[in-house]
Design an enzyme around this catalytic site. Structure first.
Site, PDB file in Angstrom:
ATOM      1  N   ILE A   1       1.174  -1.125  -0.224  1.00 10.72           N
ATOM      2  CA  ILE A   1      -0.083   0.375  -0.202  1.00 10.72           C
ATOM      3  C   ILE A   1       0.747   1.165   0.247  1.00 10.72           C
ATOM      4  O   ILE A   1       1.886   1.200   1.334  1.00 10.72           O
ATOM      5  CB  ILE A   1      -1.311  -0.087   1.633  1.00 10.72           C
ATOM      6  CG1 ILE A   1      -1.696  -1.018   1.605  1.00 10.72           C
ATOM      7  CG2 ILE A   1      -1.253   1.585   1.041  1.00 10.72           C
ATOM      8  CD1 ILE A   1      -2.537  -1.367   2.275  1.00 10.72           C
ATOM      9  N   PRO A   2       1.248   1.285  -0.834  1.00  6.95           N
ATOM     10  CA  PRO A   2       1.566   2.390  -1.693  1.00  6.95           C
ATOM     11  C   PRO A   2       2.766   4.107  -0.988  1.00  6.95           C
ATOM     12  O   PRO A   2       1.873   5.365  -1.545  1.00  6.95           O
ATOM     13  CB  PRO A   2       2.254   2.566  -2.979  1.00  6.95           C
ATOM     14  CG  PRO A   2       1.036   2.379  -3.253  1.00  6.95           C
ATOM     15  CD  PRO A   2       0.167   1.236  -2.004  1.00  6.95           C
ATOM     16  N   CYS A   3       2.050   4.054   0.470  1.00  5.07           N
ATOM     17  CA  CYS A   3       1.765   5.356   1.194  1.00  5.07           C
ATOM     18  C   CYS A   3       3.147   6.544   1.100  1.00  5.07           C
ATOM     19  O   CYS A   3       3.498   7.546   0.964  1.00  5.07           O
ATOM     20  CB  CYS A   3       1.862   5.521   2.809  1.00  5.07           C
ATOM     21  SG  CYS A   3       1.917   4.580   3.758  1.00  5.07           S
ATOM     22  N   HIS A   4       4.502   5.910   0.583  1.00  4.83           N
ATOM     23  CA  HIS A   4       5.305   6.288   0.372  1.00  4.83           C
ATOM     24  C   HIS A   4       4.676   7.455  -1.059  1.00  4.83           C
ATOM     25  O   HIS A   4       5.874   8.291  -0.869  1.00  4.83           O
ATOM     26  CB  HIS A   4       6.962   5.652  -0.245  1.00  4.83           C
ATOM     27  CG  HIS A   4       6.340   4.588  -1.163  1.00  4.83           C
ATOM     28  ND1 HIS A   4       5.912   3.192   0.023  1.00  4.83           N
ATOM     29  CD2 HIS A   4       6.934   4.514  -2.157  1.00  4.83           C
ATOM     30  CE1 HIS A   4       5.838   2.673  -2.051  1.00  4.83           C
ATOM     31  NE2 HIS A   4       6.398   3.114  -2.688  1.00  4.83           N
TER      32      HIS A   4
END
Length: 149
Positions: free
Chosen positions: A116-119
């Protein structure tokens, strides 16, 4: 659970029968690591990601969170590899244009980092913004995706 030494540190990947529950950063390899086929599959995909051979993940995810957090996490997964969005843009993606701070809070509680690419979420001024694993790890992930993109 599977523990793996990644380029950003030890990652503790936990899975159940319904999917990946969490990926957390650990200060060192735990002594009680046991294998689970789904977490092993996730680690294999993370290895491919870190060497630039994978831009999307297909292991099932099973995060636990409030309905709002789940909505934010699903929206974050729609951000293409190598691209970024602002907190405000992500809030607009879920139909809540005034909720940028709430979106940031939901991302801070993301249990499945990288997948889950919160970056990929940055501040409105273009700075990288916050990241639960620290700004240096976020810079590494963003640079990895930019160089392979």
């Amino acid at each position: 659970m599977t523990v793996w030494q990644s380029p950003v540190g030890w990652l503790d990947v936990r899975a159940g029968s319904n999917g990946i529950h969490s990926i957390t950063l650990s200060s060192e390899k735990p002594m009680d690591a046991t294998d689970h086929s789904l977490s092993d599959q996730c680690v294999a995909q993370l290895r491919e990601y870190f060497v630039g051979e994978r831009t999307a993940f297909d292991v099932p995810l099973a995060p636990v969170g409030t309905p709002f957090r789940m909505e934010v996490w699903r929206a974050a997964q729609r951000i293409p590899y190598g691209e970024t969005r602002t907190y405000a843009e992500l809030a607009s993606m879920i139909g809540r244009p005034g909720a940028a701070r709430a979106v940031g809070n939901a991302l801070k509680n993301n249990p499945i980092a990288i997948l889950i690419p919160c970056h990929r979420i940055v501040s409105a001024d273009g700075s990288i913004g916050g990241y639960a694993w620290g700004s240096e790890k976020k810079r590494i992930l963003l640079a990895l995706e930019r160089s392979a993109h």
